[in-house]
Design a protein around this motif. Sequence first.
Motif, short mmCIF file in Angstrom:
data_model
loop_
_atom_site.label_atom_id
_atom_site.label_comp_id
_atom_site.label_asym_id
_atom_site.label_seq_id
_atom_site.Cartn_x
_atom_site.Cartn_y
_atom_site.Cartn_z
N TYR A 123 48.49 36.42 43.80
CA TYR A 123 48.75 35.01 44.05
C TYR A 123 48.24 34.16 42.89
N ASP A 124 48.79 32.96 42.81
CA ASP A 124 48.33 32.00 41.81
C ASP A 124 47.10 31.28 42.36
N ILE A 125 45.92 31.74 41.95
CA ILE A 125 44.67 31.22 42.50
C ILE A 125 43.82 30.67 41.36
N PRO A 126 42.87 29.78 41.67
CA PRO A 126 42.01 29.19 40.63
C PRO A 126 41.18 30.24 39.90
N ASP A 127 40.66 29.84 38.74
CA ASP A 127 39.88 30.76 37.91
C ASP A 127 38.60 31.21 38.60
N TYR A 128 37.96 30.28 39.34
CA TYR A 128 36.71 30.66 39.99
C TYR A 128 36.95 31.71 41.07
N MET A 129 38.14 31.67 41.71
CA MET A 129 38.47 32.69 42.70
C MET A 129 38.72 34.03 42.02
N THR A 174 37.28 35.01 39.32
CA THR A 174 35.95 35.53 38.97
C THR A 174 35.29 36.17 40.19
N LEU A 175 35.39 35.49 41.33
CA LEU A 175 34.82 36.04 42.57
C LEU A 175 35.48 37.36 42.94
N ILE A 176 36.81 37.42 42.81
CA ILE A 176 37.53 38.65 43.13
C ILE A 176 37.12 39.77 42.19
N SER A 177 36.89 39.42 40.92
CA SER A 177 36.45 40.43 39.95
C SER A 177 35.09 41.00 40.33
N TRP A 178 34.17 40.13 40.79
CA TRP A 178 32.86 40.61 41.23
C TRP A 178 32.99 41.47 42.49
N LEU A 179 33.85 41.03 43.41
CA LEU A 179 34.07 41.83 44.62
C LEU A 179 34.65 43.20 44.28
N ASP A 180 35.57 43.23 43.32
CA ASP A 180 36.18 44.50 42.91
C ASP A 180 35.13 45.43 42.32
N SER A 181 34.22 44.88 41.53
CA SER A 181 33.14 45.70 40.96
C SER A 181 32.23 46.23 42.06
N GLY A 182 31.95 45.36 43.04
CA GLY A 182 31.11 45.80 44.16
C GLY A 182 31.76 46.90 44.98
N ILE A 183 33.07 46.79 45.19
CA ILE A 183 33.80 47.82 45.93
C ILE A 183 33.77 49.15 45.17
N THR A 184 33.97 49.07 43.85
CA THR A 184 33.92 50.29 43.03
C THR A 184 32.55 50.94 43.10
N LEU A 185 31.50 50.12 43.05
CA LEU A 185 30.13 50.65 43.16
C LEU A 185 29.89 51.28 44.52
N PHE A 186 30.42 50.66 45.59
CA PHE A 186 30.26 51.23 46.93
C PHE A 186 30.96 52.58 47.03
N PHE A 187 32.17 52.68 46.47
CA PHE A 187 32.89 53.95 46.50
C PHE A 187 32.15 55.03 45.74
N LEU A 188 31.47 54.64 44.65
CA LEU A 188 30.66 55.61 43.90
C LEU A 188 29.51 56.12 44.76
N VAL A 189 28.85 55.21 45.46
CA VAL A 189 27.75 55.60 46.36
C VAL A 189 28.28 56.48 47.48
#
Length: 267
Positions: A39-45, A47-62
């Motif tokens: 979707y066409d979402i603001p830049d701050y969103m 950034t938030l999605i990018s952090w969430l994606d990193s957190g999800i990747t870290l959880f899958f590693l654990v």
Amino acid sequence: MNIQQVQDSFFKLRSNRVFEFFVVGVIIFSALVIGAKTYDIPDYMLTLISWLDSGITLFFLVEITIRFIGEPNKKAFFKNPWNIFDTLIVVVSLIPIQDSEMALIGRLIRIFRVLRMVSIVPELRLLLNSLLKALPQLGYVILLMFIIFYIYAAIGASFFAAINEDLWGDISIAMLTLFRVMTFEDWTDVMYETMAVYPLSWMFYLTFIFLTTFAFLNMVIGIVVNVMENEHAQEEKERAIAEGDLTIEDLSKQIEELKQMIKDQKS
């Protein structure tokens, strides 16, 4: 706490239904995050999605680490194709390729993380394994269906090309038209157009629909359902053997029944 105690603790954790449901929830949330990026979402969103994606990747590693440490037989862990698939998805997701030429591949890998739902949910694994084991039998049905398509396409291109070049111009276009007829996508419009020139051409369409939609597709469904029933029965037998609920006499009897079933299918 020694290594054996750690392994036992992780084995109990990975076998815990609450933990499994939590992993499924994270996978679903990961799919929602991937969808949000389209979707066409603001830049701050973003950034938030990018952090969430990193957190999800870290959880899958654990999570994959817990499953590996909790596995009593470490060599058997990588003999399971689903464990290999999960490990590859997690490892590739860890590679920082966001700003490189491989960014597209990185996004595709993250999309495929949704498939981890299959490796987590046993019912989905059973369904997919049944589909894969049904492929040899389905291959012959698909081949026969292709022959029927080819014959009808050749007939349609020979008789109806002069009526509508866009639908019956050559055999490949005619096969696409027949696929449209098989899926009932405005097939009556195609039929009435040819009936204006050939009044009996309705027989061409009806016989094709009965052969493909009603006959062959039901055969495909029947094969898949039969394989699923066999897979489910085999899984129940293995569970009963593991739990000690199946005697040697019962096991021998069921093996004979399974052999007879296989022999009947071959014949």
